[in-house]
Design a protein around this motif. Sequence first.
Motif, PDB file in Angstrom:
ATOM      1  N   GLY A 191       0.763  -1.220  -0.006  1.00 33.12           N
ATOM      2  CA  GLY A 191       0.023   0.021  -0.050  1.00 33.12           C
ATOM      3  C   GLY A 191       0.897   1.179   0.092  1.00 33.12           C
ATOM      4  N   ALA A 192       2.165   1.116   0.050  1.00 37.33           N
ATOM      5  CA  ALA A 192       2.869   2.331   0.122  1.00 37.33           C
ATOM      6  C   ALA A 192       3.016   3.028  -1.480  1.00 37.33           C
ATOM      7  N   ILE A 193       2.994   4.392  -1.290  1.00 37.39           N
ATOM      8  CA  ILE A 193       2.773   5.101  -2.396  1.00 37.39           C
ATOM      9  C   ILE A 193       4.007   5.076  -3.219  1.00 37.39           C
ATOM     10  N   ASN A 194       4.095   5.143  -4.315  1.00 36.48           N
ATOM     11  CA  ASN A 194       5.115   5.178  -5.381  1.00 36.48           C
ATOM     12  C   ASN A 194       6.108   6.407  -5.248  1.00 36.48           C
ATOM     13  N   ASP A 195       6.924   6.492  -4.513  1.00 36.01           N
ATOM     14  CA  ASP A 195       7.603   7.483  -4.395  1.00 36.01           C
ATOM     15  C   ASP A 195       8.684   7.886  -5.821  1.00 36.01           C
ATOM     16  N   TRP A 196       9.004   7.117  -6.590  1.00 34.89           N
ATOM     17  CA  TRP A 196       9.567   7.370  -7.774  1.00 34.89           C
ATOM     18  C   TRP A 196       8.454   8.211  -8.679  1.00 34.89           C
ATOM     19  N   ILE A 197       7.417   7.915  -8.866  1.00 36.17           N
ATOM     20  CA  ILE A 197       6.712   8.581  -9.617  1.00 36.17           C
ATOM     21  C   ILE A 197       6.268  10.041  -8.837  1.00 36.17           C
ATOM     22  N   LEU A 198       6.138   9.995  -7.674  1.00 34.84           N
ATOM     23  CA  LEU A 198       5.941  11.468  -7.051  1.00 34.84           C
ATOM     24  C   LEU A 198       7.473  12.496  -7.213  1.00 34.84           C
ATOM     25  N   ARG A 199       8.306  11.724  -7.210  1.00 35.71           N
ATOM     26  CA  ARG A 199       9.795  12.509  -7.334  1.00 35.71           C
ATOM     27  C   ARG A 199       9.607  12.982  -8.932  1.00 35.71           C
ATOM     28  N   LEU A 200       9.632  12.287  -9.796  1.00 38.66           N
ATOM     29  CA  LEU A 200       9.341  12.614 -11.203  1.00 38.66           C
ATOM     30  C   LEU A 200       8.421  13.350 -11.706  1.00 38.66           C
ATOM     31  N   GLY A 201       7.125  13.312 -11.039  1.00 37.46           N
ATOM     32  CA  GLY A 201       5.962  14.023 -11.539  1.00 37.46           C
ATOM     33  C   GLY A 201       6.255  15.356 -10.859  1.00 37.46           C
ATOM     34  N   THR A 202       6.480  15.452  -9.663  1.00 36.87           N
ATOM     35  CA  THR A 202       6.563  16.863  -9.200  1.00 36.87           C
ATOM     36  C   THR A 202       7.893  17.623  -9.390  1.00 36.87           C
ATOM     37  N   GLY A 203       8.707  17.025  -9.983  1.00 39.11           N
ATOM     38  CA  GLY A 203       9.981  17.680 -10.364  1.00 39.11           C
ATOM     39  C   GLY A 203      10.617  18.343  -9.250  1.00 39.11           C
ATOM     40  N   VAL A 204      11.221  19.627  -9.418  1.00 37.43           N
ATOM     41  CA  VAL A 204      11.830  20.436  -8.504  1.00 37.43           C
ATOM     42  C   VAL A 204      11.047  21.644  -8.683  1.00 37.43           C
ATOM     43  N   PRO A 205      10.007  22.176  -8.012  1.00 29.45           N
ATOM     44  CA  PRO A 205       9.056  22.931  -8.287  1.00 29.45           C
ATOM     45  C   PRO A 205       9.483  24.379  -7.322  1.00 29.45           C
ATOM     46  N   GLU A 206       9.440  25.606  -8.051  1.00 32.48           N
ATOM     47  CA  GLU A 206      10.022  26.992  -7.684  1.00 32.48           C
ATOM     48  C   GLU A 206       8.699  27.840  -7.957  1.00 32.48           C
ATOM     49  N   ASN A 207       8.492  28.585  -7.092  1.00 30.07           N
ATOM     50  CA  ASN A 207       7.425  29.721  -7.458  1.00 30.07           C
ATOM     51  C   ASN A 207       8.316  30.905  -7.900  1.00 30.07           C
ATOM     52  N   ALA A 208       7.645  31.599  -8.832  1.00 25.85           N
ATOM     53  CA  ALA A 208       8.098  33.064  -9.419  1.00 25.85           C
ATOM     54  C   ALA A 208       7.174  33.802  -9.538  1.00 25.85           C
TER      55      ALA A 208
END
Length: 154
Positions: free
Chosen positions: A71-88
Amino acid sequence: MDDKSRVALPSALRILVERNLGPMAEHKEGRVLTITSHERDPCLLAYDEPWFDQMMLDVESRARAHGAEDGAINDWILRLGTGVPENASFDANGRFILPAFLKAHAGITRHAFFYGRISGIEIWDPATLMAFEGAPPVLREACRFHMERNKVVL
């Protein structure tokens, strides 16, 4: 791009972003893009807040659907899917500063090419886009057209 890493959203894209932001776009603190790395391609993605929030829900749903047997969430998908977000924050003319890490990650040095898609905006280094085999021909043609129109030699 200027010496301070400022770029400007093309006016048609700025208008769409402001429309998505609604009343928030009327205030300086409401004009914010979330910029992140692309999941697979060598470019950046920019989203207004409503689209970014929806994208995060979609990524989380995909990560849960492809989770582990326990039942653990797939961290690899989370990491790739969110990228490295920054606000501008962007001003009334659509100008904003490209975050330093993301600019370096995408190889953006002197010029940036903006490509609006249904769910966000791609930001490319023009030379990288022209060399990227995964880019559709029409995207390369659009980049070439806009760079030539601005007297940028690729």
